[in-house]
Design an enzyme around this catalytic site. Structure first.
Site, mmCIF file in Angstrom:
data_model
loop_
_atom_site.group_PDB
_atom_site.id
_atom_site.type_symbol
_atom_site.label_atom_id
_atom_site.label_comp_id
_atom_site.label_asym_id
_atom_site.label_seq_id
_atom_site.Cartn_x
_atom_site.Cartn_y
_atom_site.Cartn_z
ATOM 1 N N ARG A 47 46.191 38.881 46.473
ATOM 2 C CA ARG A 47 45.357 37.697 46.246
ATOM 3 C C ARG A 47 44.224 37.613 47.272
ATOM 4 O O ARG A 47 43.104 37.213 46.938
ATOM 5 C CB ARG A 47 46.216 36.432 46.279
ATOM 6 C CG ARG A 47 45.452 35.208 45.805
ATOM 7 C CD ARG A 47 46.366 34.031 45.446
ATOM 8 N NE ARG A 47 45.629 33.086 44.626
ATOM 9 C CZ ARG A 47 45.374 31.824 44.980
ATOM 10 N NH1 ARG A 47 45.813 31.355 46.119
ATOM 11 N NH2 ARG A 47 44.693 31.043 44.185
ATOM 12 N N HIS A 51 40.375 37.341 46.252
ATOM 13 C CA HIS A 51 39.534 36.188 46.615
ATOM 14 C C HIS A 51 38.395 36.564 47.564
ATOM 15 O O HIS A 51 37.348 35.929 47.558
ATOM 16 C CB HIS A 51 40.390 35.067 47.197
ATOM 17 C CG HIS A 51 41.007 34.202 46.148
ATOM 18 N ND1 HIS A 51 41.397 32.900 46.363
ATOM 19 C CD2 HIS A 51 41.298 34.463 44.840
ATOM 20 C CE1 HIS A 51 41.909 32.398 45.250
ATOM 21 N NE2 HIS A 51 41.871 33.334 44.317
ATOM 22 N N HIS A 177 48.924 38.777 37.664
ATOM 23 C CA HIS A 177 49.895 37.679 37.731
ATOM 24 C C HIS A 177 51.316 38.139 37.394
ATOM 25 O O HIS A 177 52.220 37.318 37.327
ATOM 26 C CB HIS A 177 49.449 36.500 36.851
ATOM 27 C CG HIS A 177 48.353 35.687 37.496
ATOM 28 N ND1 HIS A 177 47.635 34.718 36.828
ATOM 29 C CD2 HIS A 177 47.867 35.695 38.765
ATOM 30 C CE1 HIS A 177 46.752 34.180 37.657
ATOM 31 N NE2 HIS A 177 46.862 34.751 38.832
ATOM 32 N N TRP A 193 55.469 33.980 37.707
ATOM 33 C CA TRP A 193 55.121 34.311 36.315
ATOM 34 C C TRP A 193 56.173 35.213 35.672
ATOM 35 O O TRP A 193 56.292 35.255 34.462
ATOM 36 C CB TRP A 193 53.772 35.029 36.270
ATOM 37 C CG TRP A 193 52.575 34.190 36.533
ATOM 38 C CD1 TRP A 193 51.828 33.522 35.598
ATOM 39 C CD2 TRP A 193 51.928 33.934 37.790
ATOM 40 N NE1 TRP A 193 50.769 32.878 36.207
ATOM 41 C CE2 TRP A 193 50.810 33.111 37.540
ATOM 42 C CE3 TRP A 193 52.182 34.327 39.109
ATOM 43 C CZ2 TRP A 193 49.950 32.673 38.559
ATOM 44 C CZ3 TRP A 193 51.340 33.887 40.117
ATOM 45 C CH2 TRP A 193 50.240 33.066 39.834
HETATM 46 ZN ZN1 ZEM Z 1 45.580 34.457 40.622
HETATM 47 N N1 ZEM Z 1 46.394 32.637 41.109
HETATM 48 N N2 ZEM Z 1 44.230 33.539 39.420
HETATM 49 N N3 ZEM Z 1 44.714 36.238 40.255
HETATM 50 N N4 ZEM Z 1 46.898 35.329 41.866
HETATM 51 C C1 ZEM Z 1 47.466 32.415 41.931
HETATM 52 C C2 ZEM Z 1 48.247 33.378 42.554
HETATM 53 C C3 ZEM Z 1 47.988 34.740 42.481
HETATM 54 C C4 ZEM Z 1 44.161 32.194 39.115
HETATM 55 C C5 ZEM Z 1 44.830 31.153 39.794
HETATM 56 O O1 ZEM Z 1 44.395 29.884 39.667
HETATM 57 C C6 ZEM Z 1 45.938 31.405 40.667
HETATM 58 C C7 ZEM Z 1 43.633 36.488 39.445
HETATM 59 C C8 ZEM Z 1 43.056 35.566 38.612
HETATM 60 C C9 ZEM Z 1 43.362 34.200 38.604
HETATM 61 C C10 ZEM Z 1 46.992 36.676 42.110
HETATM 62 C C11 ZEM Z 1 46.087 37.658 41.728
HETATM 63 C C12 ZEM Z 1 45.011 37.432 40.885
HETATM 64 C C13 ZEM Z 1 47.713 31.022 42.043
HETATM 65 C C14 ZEM Z 1 48.800 30.397 42.894
HETATM 66 C C15 ZEM Z 1 46.779 30.383 41.245
HETATM 67 C C16 ZEM Z 1 46.692 28.886 41.046
HETATM 68 C C17 ZEM Z 1 48.339 30.235 44.344
HETATM 69 C C18 ZEM Z 1 49.383 29.565 45.187
HETATM 70 O O2 ZEM Z 1 49.790 28.453 44.820
HETATM 71 O O3 ZEM Z 1 49.774 30.146 46.218
HETATM 72 C C19 ZEM Z 1 43.210 32.004 38.033
HETATM 73 C C20 ZEM Z 1 42.847 30.686 37.376
HETATM 74 C C21 ZEM Z 1 42.725 33.257 37.722
HETATM 75 C C22 ZEM Z 1 41.759 33.661 36.666
HETATM 76 C C23 ZEM Z 1 41.486 32.968 35.599
HETATM 77 C C24 ZEM Z 1 43.210 37.857 39.590
HETATM 78 C C25 ZEM Z 1 42.006 38.470 38.873
HETATM 79 C C26 ZEM Z 1 44.062 38.448 40.488
HETATM 80 C C27 ZEM Z 1 44.091 39.844 41.048
HETATM 81 C C28 ZEM Z 1 43.507 40.890 40.472
HETATM 82 C C29 ZEM Z 1 48.204 36.952 42.853
HETATM 83 C C30 ZEM Z 1 48.715 38.338 43.261
HETATM 84 C C31 ZEM Z 1 48.827 35.726 43.086
HETATM 85 C C32 ZEM Z 1 50.148 35.468 43.794
HETATM 86 C C33 ZEM Z 1 49.924 35.091 45.243
HETATM 87 C C34 ZEM Z 1 51.192 34.770 45.974
HETATM 88 O O4 ZEM Z 1 51.064 34.245 47.101
HETATM 89 O O5 ZEM Z 1 52.295 35.029 45.500
#
Ligand code: ZEM
Length: 295
Positions: A47, A51, A177, A193
């Site tokens: 993440r 970001h 995800h 997820w």
């Molecule tokens: Zn995420 N993501 N993401 N994402 N994401 C979260 C967690 C993780 C969205 C999003 O709002 C959120 C992509 C695209 C998008 C990862 C990777 C990638 C979380 C939870 C949210 C809310 C955060 C928390 O509460 O700690 C949205 C709306 C997306 C697109 C529409 C893309 C592209 C990614 C990588 C290529 C990963 C690995 C996580 C898990 C993080 C963790 O701490 O476990």
């Protein structure tokens, strides 16, 4: 726009071997520090890499165009964007690695961290190039460029089009995800997820098409829950991938064929990490060995 905004990757003074050593240090720490979350810092490292890169705006020709080049999440304006809540854990995790390798830039370290995490969690090989350089605070992109999880398909498409991605690539990227979870203290959302949040798989897509999902009854923001176990979650922006026919086509394809997903994800994730970075012709591209492959 002139040379002032060019983000030309530096010529690496270090060899592939030097970067493989950094890879190994990060991978070693991932094994060592196994008390975090579901037993791994891997998901939060992925993440962080996303970001740090996903602030890129292809139409912004100014010095605040974003992307991973300048490592600007080390400044309060970007670190404090609420979309980045919780990423302090990933940045702190990588600090030991930086202390051992003070020559590496934040952009290179954070993107490499994502590559290590995906490969060590049994994901695809991701090609990676060095040369990002730390930039000053004035180049920090505006907050609010990262996706809002409560939104629908046209919003998701528009947001990723801003970075230069098309439908197939957008769906593949969100397949990350399969990893990790939502934390109420970070985003307000809660839960993982998939059943294997520390393994990189196509399970996110399989669950999206194979399970039935309902809106969870709780005090938090609208999120979905699986009928079968009430233990998994989907964000509204995840559900958008099956509500929109043009997105769904790719969800179905990736759910059927993990190799296909891995291939598209690998090249697209590399591009994500390189948004806004100009690599000079002939600059080296590295593929790293996993720890297992070096045994
Ligand atoms: Zn995420 N993501 N993401 N994402 N994401 C979260 C967690 C993780 C969205 C999003 O709002 C959120 C992509 C695209 C998008 C990862 C990777 C990638 C979380 C939870 C949210 C809310 C955060 C928390 O509460 O700690 C949205 C709306 C997306 C697109 C529409 C893309 C592209 C990614 C990588 C290529 C990963 C690995 C996580 C898990 C993080 C963790 O701490 O476990």
């Amino acid at each position: 726009f002139g040379a002032a905004n060019a983000r030309i990757a530096g010529k690496p003074e270090k060899s592939q071997e030097d970067y493989q050593k950094v890879y190994n240090q990060i991978a070693g720490l991932l094994q060592e520090k196994d008390e975090y979350d579901d037993g791994s810092y891997g998901p939060v490292l992925v993440r962080l890499a996303w970001h740090a890169s996903g602030t890129y705006d292809k139409s912004d020709k100014s010095e605040t165009k974003g992307g991973s080049y300048g490592g600007t999440m080390r400044f309060a304006k970007e670190a404090g964007d609420e979309a980045n809540n919780g990423l302090i854990n990933a940045r702190e995790f990588l600090k030991d690695v930086q202390a051992k390798n003070p020559w590496i830039s934040h952009g290179d370290l954070w993107t490499l961290g994502g590559v290590v995490a995906i490969q060590e969690m049994n994901g695809p090989k991701i090609k990676w190039r060095p040369g990002r350089q730390d930039l000053a605070a004035a180049t920090t992109p505006p907050a609010g460029r990262l996706p809002d999880a409560s939104r629908d398909a046209p919003y998701v498409r528009g947001l990723f089009n801003r970075m230069g991605f098309e439908d197939e690539e957008i769906v593949a990227l969100i397949g990350a995800h399969c990893l990790g979870r939502c934390h109420t203290q970070n985003s307000g959302y809660e839960g993982p997820w998939t059943f294997s949040p520390t393994q990189f798989t196509n399970e996110f897509f399989r669950l999206l098409v194979e399970e039935k999902w309902h809106i969870r009854k709780w005090d938090g923001p609208t999120q979905y829950e699986d009928d079968a176990t009430n233990s998994l979650m989907m964000l509204p922006a995840d559900m958008a991938l099956i509500e929109d026919a043009r997105f769904k086509k790719y969800v179905v394809r990736f759910a059927k064929d993990q190799d296909d997903f891995f291939k598209v994800f690998s090249s697209t994730f590399q591009r994500l990490l390189e948004l806004g970075v100009d690599f000079p012709a002939g600059s080296p591209e590295y593929t790293f060995k996993t720890l297992d492959e070096q045994e």
